[in-house]
Structure formats: structure tokens, C-alpha cells
Design a protein around this motif. Structure first.
Motif, PDB file in Angstrom:
ATOM      1  N   THR A 166      11.962  -4.204   6.462  1.00 50.24           N
ATOM      2  CA  THR A 166      11.410  -3.920   7.789  1.00 50.24           C
ATOM      3  C   THR A 166       9.909  -4.182   7.868  1.00 50.24           C
ATOM      4  OG1 THR A 166      11.183  -1.590   7.174  1.00 50.24           O
ATOM      5  CG2 THR A 166      13.202  -2.239   8.341  1.00 50.24           C
ATOM      6  N   THR A 167       9.189  -3.936   6.771  1.00 56.97           N
ATOM      7  CA  THR A 167       7.743  -4.172   6.784  1.00 56.97           C
ATOM      8  C   THR A 167       7.435  -5.658   6.887  1.00 56.97           C
ATOM      9  OG1 THR A 167       7.413  -2.203   5.401  1.00 56.97           O
ATOM     10  CG2 THR A 167       5.587  -3.751   5.550  1.00 56.97           C
ATOM     11  N   VAL A 168       8.167  -6.450   6.135  1.00 58.41           N
ATOM     12  CA  VAL A 168       7.982  -7.909   6.191  1.00 58.41           C
ATOM     13  C   VAL A 168       8.365  -8.436   7.567  1.00 58.41           C
ATOM     14  CG1 VAL A 168       8.800 -10.116   5.278  1.00 58.41           C
ATOM     15  CG2 VAL A 168       8.242  -8.236   3.720  1.00 58.41           C
ATOM     16  N   LEU A 169       9.481  -7.961   8.098  1.00 59.14           N
ATOM     17  CA  LEU A 169       9.919  -8.420   9.422  1.00 59.14           C
ATOM     18  C   LEU A 169       8.910  -8.040  10.499  1.00 59.14           C
ATOM     19  CD1 LEU A 169      13.739  -7.656   9.218  1.00 59.14           C
ATOM     20  CD2 LEU A 169      12.658  -9.913   9.307  1.00 59.14           C
ATOM     21  N   ALA A 170       8.297  -6.870  10.372  1.00 62.33           N
ATOM     22  CA  ALA A 170       7.279  -6.462  11.344  1.00 62.33           C
ATOM     23  C   ALA A 170       6.054  -7.369  11.263  1.00 62.33           C
ATOM     24  CB  ALA A 170       6.888  -5.011  11.102  1.00 62.33           C
ATOM     25  N   ALA A 171       5.667  -7.743  10.046  1.00 65.18           N
ATOM     26  CA  ALA A 171       4.521  -8.642   9.874  1.00 65.18           C
ATOM     27  C   ALA A 171       4.825 -10.017  10.452  1.00 65.18           C
ATOM     28  CB  ALA A 171       4.157  -8.750   8.396  1.00 65.18           C
ATOM     29  N   LEU A 172       6.042 -10.499  10.246  1.00 71.40           N
ATOM     30  CA  LEU A 172       6.443 -11.787  10.808  1.00 71.40           C
ATOM     31  C   LEU A 172       6.491 -11.733  12.329  1.00 71.40           C
ATOM     32  CD1 LEU A 172       9.261 -12.833   8.300  1.00 71.40           C
ATOM     33  CD2 LEU A 172       7.017 -13.924   8.556  1.00 71.40           C
ATOM     34  N   GLN A 173       6.960 -10.609  12.871  1.00 68.68           N
ATOM     35  CA  GLN A 173       7.011 -10.444  14.325  1.00 68.68           C
ATOM     36  C   GLN A 173       5.599 -10.499  14.913  1.00 68.68           C
ATOM     37  OE1 GLN A 173       9.651 -10.010  16.544  1.00 68.68           O
ATOM     38  NE2 GLN A 173       8.123 -10.014  18.187  1.00 68.68           N
ATOM     39  N   ARG A 174       4.666  -9.785  14.286  1.00 71.11           N
ATOM     40  CA  ARG A 174       3.281  -9.778  14.773  1.00 71.11           C
ATOM     41  C   ARG A 174       2.667 -11.167  14.679  1.00 71.11           C
ATOM     42  NH1 ARG A 174      -1.833  -8.708  12.063  1.00 71.11           N
ATOM     43  NH2 ARG A 174      -3.379  -7.952  13.564  1.00 71.11           N
ATOM     44  N   ALA A 175       2.905 -11.826  13.542  1.00 61.97           N
ATOM     45  CA  ALA A 175       2.361 -13.173  13.365  1.00 61.97           C
ATOM     46  C   ALA A 175       2.945 -14.135  14.389  1.00 61.97           C
ATOM     47  CB  ALA A 175       2.644 -13.667  11.944  1.00 61.97           C
ATOM     48  N   GLY A 176       4.264 -14.062  14.584  1.00 62.16           N
ATOM     49  CA  GLY A 176       4.919 -14.947  15.532  1.00 62.16           C
ATOM     50  C   GLY A 176       4.447 -14.730  16.956  1.00 62.16           C
ATOM     51  N   THR A 177       4.192 -13.477  17.309  1.00 59.75           N
ATOM     52  CA  THR A 177       3.708 -13.169  18.654  1.00 59.75           C
ATOM     53  C   THR A 177       2.329 -13.789  18.886  1.00 59.75           C
ATOM     54  OG1 THR A 177       4.973 -11.109  18.748  1.00 59.75           O
ATOM     55  CG2 THR A 177       3.087 -11.299  20.230  1.00 59.75           C
ATOM     56  N   MET A 178       1.468 -13.700  17.891  1.00 56.34           N
ATOM     57  CA  MET A 178       0.131 -14.286  18.033  1.00 56.34           C
ATOM     58  C   MET A 178       0.192 -15.810  18.099  1.00 56.34           C
ATOM     59  SD  MET A 178      -2.341 -11.909  15.676  1.00 56.34           S
ATOM     60  CE  MET A 178      -2.769 -10.239  16.182  1.00 56.34           C
ATOM     61  N   VAL A 179       1.019 -16.406  17.260  1.00 56.87           N
ATOM     62  CA  VAL A 179       1.178 -17.860  17.294  1.00 56.87           C
ATOM     63  C   VAL A 179       1.764 -18.290  18.631  1.00 56.87           C
ATOM     64  CG1 VAL A 179       2.375 -19.841  16.264  1.00 56.87           C
ATOM     65  CG2 VAL A 179       1.411 -18.066  14.793  1.00 56.87           C
ATOM     66  N   GLY A 180       2.762 -17.536  19.113  1.00 60.93           N
ATOM     67  CA  GLY A 180       3.402 -17.871  20.376  1.00 60.93           C
ATOM     68  C   GLY A 180       2.440 -17.841  21.544  1.00 60.93           C
ATOM     69  N   ALA A 181       1.508 -16.874  21.532  1.00 63.25           N
ATOM     70  CA  ALA A 181       0.525 -16.793  22.615  1.00 63.25           C
ATOM     71  C   ALA A 181      -0.386 -18.016  22.621  1.00 63.25           C
ATOM     72  CB  ALA A 181      -0.295 -15.516  22.477  1.00 63.25           C
ATOM     73  N   VAL A 182      -0.807 -18.442  21.429  1.00 65.50           N
ATOM     74  CA  VAL A 182      -1.651 -19.643  21.332  1.00 65.50           C
ATOM     75  C   VAL A 182      -0.881 -20.882  21.778  1.00 65.50           C
ATOM     76  CG1 VAL A 182      -2.824 -21.175  19.704  1.00 65.50           C
ATOM     77  CG2 VAL A 182      -3.183 -18.705  19.564  1.00 65.50           C
ATOM     78  N   LEU A 183       0.369 -21.003  21.323  1.00 66.50           N
ATOM     79  CA  LEU A 183       1.169 -22.164  21.714  1.00 66.50           C
ATOM     80  C   LEU A 183       1.511 -22.131  23.194  1.00 66.50           C
ATOM     81  CD1 LEU A 183       3.590 -22.645  18.681  1.00 66.50           C
ATOM     82  CD2 LEU A 183       1.428 -23.786  19.169  1.00 66.50           C
ATOM     83  N   GLY A 184       1.661 -20.944  23.755  1.00 63.16           N
ATOM     84  CA  GLY A 184       1.881 -20.843  25.195  1.00 63.16           C
ATOM     85  C   GLY A 184       0.714 -21.413  25.981  1.00 63.16           C
ATOM     86  N   ALA A 185      -0.511 -21.120  25.509  1.00 60.30           N
ATOM     87  CA  ALA A 185      -1.698 -21.677  26.165  1.00 60.30           C
ATOM     88  C   ALA A 185      -1.745 -23.193  26.008  1.00 60.30           C
ATOM     89  CB  ALA A 185      -2.957 -21.043  25.576  1.00 60.30           C
ATOM     90  N   LEU A 186      -1.372 -23.684  24.820  1.00 59.62           N
ATOM     91  CA  LEU A 186      -1.353 -25.126  24.600  1.00 59.62           C
ATOM     92  C   LEU A 186      -0.300 -25.806  25.465  1.00 59.62           C
ATOM     93  CD1 LEU A 186      -1.852 -25.544  20.743  1.00 59.62           C
ATOM     94  CD2 LEU A 186      -3.418 -26.208  22.571  1.00 59.62           C
ATOM     95  N   CYS A 187       0.854 -25.160  25.622  1.00 59.21           N
ATOM     96  CA  CYS A 187       1.890 -25.732  26.484  1.00 59.21           C
ATOM     97  C   CYS A 187       1.410 -25.826  27.929  1.00 59.21           C
ATOM     98  CB  CYS A 187       3.167 -24.891  26.404  1.00 59.21           C
ATOM     99  SG  CYS A 187       4.109 -25.151  24.886  1.00 59.21           S
ATOM    100  N   THR A 188       0.710 -24.796  28.381  1.00 60.64           N
ATOM    101  CA  THR A 188       0.172 -24.827  29.741  1.00 60.64           C
ATOM    102  C   THR A 188      -0.859 -25.944  29.893  1.00 60.64           C
ATOM    103  OG1 THR A 188       0.528 -22.447  29.988  1.00 60.64           O
ATOM    104  CG2 THR A 188      -1.060 -23.480  31.474  1.00 60.64           C
ATOM    105  N   ALA A 189      -1.665 -26.170  28.839  1.00 60.56           N
ATOM    106  CA  ALA A 189      -2.722 -27.180  28.915  1.00 60.56           C
ATOM    107  C   ALA A 189      -2.206 -28.593  28.710  1.00 60.56           C
ATOM    108  CB  ALA A 189      -3.802 -26.870  27.874  1.00 60.56           C
ATOM    109  N   LEU A 190      -1.244 -28.768  27.780  1.00 63.96           N
ATOM    110  CA  LEU A 190      -0.826 -30.110  27.380  1.00 63.96           C
ATOM    111  C   LEU A 190       0.581 -30.483  27.842  1.00 63.96           C
ATOM    112  CD1 LEU A 190      -2.169 -30.075  23.707  1.00 63.96           C
ATOM    113  CD2 LEU A 190      -3.274 -31.050  25.727  1.00 63.96           C
ATOM    114  N   ASN A 191       1.417 -29.485  28.118  1.00 68.90           N
ATOM    115  CA  ASN A 191       2.776 -29.715  28.591  1.00 68.90           C
ATOM    116  C   ASN A 191       3.584 -30.646  27.683  1.00 68.90           C
ATOM    117  OD1 ASN A 191       4.281 -30.972  31.689  1.00 68.90           O
ATOM    118  ND2 ASN A 191       5.033 -29.470  30.236  1.00 68.90           N
ATOM    119  N   PRO A 192       3.695 -30.305  26.369  1.00 67.09           N
ATOM    120  CA  PRO A 192       4.508 -31.139  25.488  1.00 67.09           C
ATOM    121  C   PRO A 192       5.993 -30.950  25.767  1.00 67.09           C
ATOM    122  CG  PRO A 192       3.826 -29.177  24.323  1.00 67.09           C
ATOM    123  CD  PRO A 192       3.128 -29.147  25.665  1.00 67.09           C
TER     124      PRO A 192
END
Length: 397
Positions: free
Chosen positions: A294-320
């Protein structure tokens, strides 16, 4: 006379590059695309057929009369080298003109420790592969090289002394070219991963895509309108050094709270060290996630959420159209990718969030295959000071 010889060699290379790009063509098509006269094309083709660099085949198109004569490069006429530096390995591959790998070898190496050992070892590996394949130096056109650090394409240097900190302030491509005796092109490893996946892997068919490498470090490569996009100075895609946590730890780039500090293999191991010890490897981390830790999964969830937010901004800017998640951590963790996907779709402006997102398929070979693609891209060499030198390699008797 030297000027006339140079013009002839330029014409030879122009014809060969067009045939490599087209795959197959007849003489009239080559004349039209290169701007050379039909007489010049006929002379050059005859020379290359005699040398074995071009193969001529008869092809019937269903119409009555004589078959058309189609030309193609003989893939075995020449080769290129692909080099991939990771932080802890170097991989070298030798490929023919069709990008088919003839020989390949990967060894574990502390690349971060210094450039001299890493570059010397690479040159030795290249010589070994060439000897094993029976390929002489006159049949190797050049090399593509990827390193896990940003490269300023104006100077050929790494602009940040804190990434690959033990590498001297050198021009990596020049240093390897000196050792190999060949022209060398260099790019960031994530850029080459994008080239590899878009040419040979999961990104085929997409003209606009992002390749995100989640491994020991963190970076992205961008293919826009079918071409690699590296920005004005070559640093585009360094999203691992975007700030996401003002109160976070100091990153190796010198800034605080970079995405890499929480979402890379290095960052996750640091986050999990208090509960899982300092010796946690990426392979062990992935195994613990699969076992439901559960600790590892929580760390992956947090990491994925942060990466997803950055990629969401890139998708809005670049529309890949697609995002490929690569690297041993990114491609190996479904929970991490699920978290990335969920946050990306939550934050991106519709409909840019409706993007294909899945694991890259080439594994740890994406970068070396991208390096081969870089080496085969003669278009840039046509514009460079190395033009005549490259042409002479092609036409050496």
C-alpha cells in the motif's frame, strides 16, 4: 578541379539521400525530386549499380510494354552506429541502411562517473561489433548518440553542469567522433526514445505524439507534424525539471521540488527510503506494487497524479494524438500509468485529454533504435560541413 569533384560528390549524396527517403524510385523520379538532369542521374546510377550500392529491379505495373526499372539502395552497402548512454549502462548497435540491427551489445557501466571511460568504452564496443559483423570502417557512414542530459544544439554542450556532473565541459558528439573517426550526431535520450517509438514502436501512425521516459531520470521527447521537436536551443521536453512542489527536496538541477524528485525512479526511491530502506531498486519497487504494497502504491499514485497534471497542461498546449510512457518505471507500472491517465483527463482542456496513452513497446531499446534513426537521417548532413566527407565514404572505391 577540386570544386568540380566536390559538386559531383554532393550530387551523389543528394541522389542517395532521395533514394533512401523514397525507398524505391525510377530514374525519372530521382531526376524530378533531386533537380538533377536525367543524364547526371543516369551516370550516377550506373556508377552506384556497378559498385553494388544500388540494386536495379524490373517491375511490371500491369500495363503492356516493357517493365519499369525500379531502383533501391542495397541495405548492406553501408551501415551506421547507434549509441545509447543511460546513467548506468551503454548500448551500441550496428545497423544497415534499412535500420535492421546487425550486431548489438549492452554493458553495465557507471556513465555518471566520467566521460572519458564512457566514451572510450563506447568506441571499443563499436570496434568489437564491426569486427564481429565483418564491417570495415569504410562502410560505416556515421553514428547517432543519446545521452541522459539536455544538449544545447548551438554549442553541442550540456548546459547544466549538475546533470552528468562528473562529465567534463565537453562536446560529447565531437569527442565520440574523434574516437570513431566518423561524423556523430547527439540528442537527449528521451528525444531518441520518441524517434524510436514513432518509427518502429507503438507510436507508428501518429504524426503528433509525446514520449515520456520514466526511469532513473525523467524526460520527454516530442514528435510534432511528423518531425522531432527540440525547440530553439534543443532543450524542449525537459519536463522532469518543472517545479511541482515549492516545499519539495532540492533537485540535482539545483531547483527545488522538480517533478523528477517525486516521479522518477530516483525520486520514488528517495520517497520510499524511510519505509523500505535506501537499497530499494526499481525492479523491487515494481514487484512490491504488483504484490499490493500500500505504501508503494500510494507513492505511485502521487507520482502519477503529478505527472498527469503536467501532461494535461502539455496536451492543452500541444494537442498530441498519443502519449507513449516508456522507461523501466513508466512502462513497467500499470498503477502509475492509470494515475497519469486519470489526472491528465481531469486537467486537460477537452477534447485534448482524449489522447491515446499506453506503455511504449520497445522497452530499453527505444533509445538505441532512435539513435540509428538519427544516424540514418542524412537530410541534416546535407546541410552540414561534413557533407563532402560523408559523400566520400559512400563513393570510396
Amino acid at each position: 578541379m577540386a570544386g568540380l569533384n566536390d559538386i559531383r560528390e554532393v550530387n551523389r549524396l543528394r541522389l542517395l539521400e532521395e533514394l533512401r527517403r523514397a525507398g524505391v524510385a525510377d530514374r525519372s523520379e530521382l531526376a524530378r525530386q533531386t533537380g538533377l538532369s536525367r543524364a547526371t542521374v543516369a551516370t550516377l546510377v550506373a556508377d552506384f549499380v556497378a559498385r553494388g550500392a544500388i540494386v536495379e529491379e524490373s517491375e511490371r505495373n500491369g500495363a503492356p510494354g516493357r517493365p519499369s526499372n525500379r531502383l533501391r539502395l542495397d541495405p548492406s552497402a553501408a551501415t551506421v552506429l547507434g549509441v545509447d548512454f543511460g546513467h548506468r549502462h551503454v548500448r551500441v548497435a550496428l545497423a544497415d541502411l534499412s535500420a535492421t540491427v546487425i550486431a548489438e551489445r549492452r554493458i553495465d557501466l557507471d556513465v555518471d562517473a566520467g566521460s572519458k571511460t564512457a566514451l572510450d568504452t563506447t568506441a571499443e564496443l563499436a570496434a568489437t561489433l564491426m569486427a564481429e559483423a565483418g564491417v570495415g570502417g569504410d562502410r560505416v557512414l556515421g553514428a547517432g548518440m543519446g545521452i541522459p542530459a539536455p544538449i544545447d544544439r548551438r554549442s553541442g554542450r550540456m548546459p547544466s553542469a549538475s546533470i552528468l556532473a562528473n562529465w567534463e565541459p565537453i562536446r560529447p558528439a565531437e569527442e565520440l567522433a574523434h574516437r570513431l573517426g566518423l561524423p556523430v550526431r547527439v540528442a537527449n535520450d528521451a528525444d531518441l526514445g520518441a524517434l524510436g517509438e514513432s518509427t518502429y514502436g507503438a507510436g507508428r501512425g501518429f504524426s503528433d505524439l509525446l514520449y515520456v521516459k520514466l526511469s532513473a531520470g525523467f524526460g520527454a521527447g516530442m514528435i510534432l507534424r511528423g518531425a522531432l521537436h527540440t525547440g530553439a536551443t534543443g532543450i524542449a521536453g525537459e519536463i522532469g525539471h518543472l517545479g511541482v512542489d515549492p516545499l519539495g527536496v532540492i533537485c540535482r538541477c539545483g531547483n527545488r521540488g522538480c517533478l523528477e524528485t517525486v516521479a522518477s525512479g530516483y525520486g520514488l526511491r528517495h520517497v520510499l527510503a524511510p519505509t523500505h530502506g535506501p537499497g530499494l531498486t526499481t525492479a523491487r519497487l515494481l514487484a512490491l506494487a504488483d504484490a499490493g504494497d500500500t505504501t508503494v502504491l500510494a507513492a505511485l499514485q502521487r507520482a502519477g497524479t503529478m505527472v498527469g497534471a503536467v501532461l494535461g497542461a502539455l496536451c492543452t498546449a500541444l494537442n498530441p494524438a498519443a502519449i507513449m510512457i516508456g522507461g523501466d518505471l513508466g512502462a513497467g507500472s500499470a498503477p502509475l500509468r492509470d494515475a497519469i491517465r486519470a489526472e491528465l483527463r481531469r486537467t486537460a482542456l477537452p477534447p485534448t485529454g482524449d489522447v491515446v496513452l499506453h506503455a511504449a513497446t520497445l522497452g530499453d531499446r527505444a533509445e538505441v533504435l532512435g539513435a540509428i534513426t538519427l544516424a540514418l537521417d542524412e537530410t541534416e548532413w546535407l546541410r552540414s560541413a561534413d557533407l563532402v566527407a560523408v559523400a566520400r565514404q559512400w563513393t570510396r572505391a
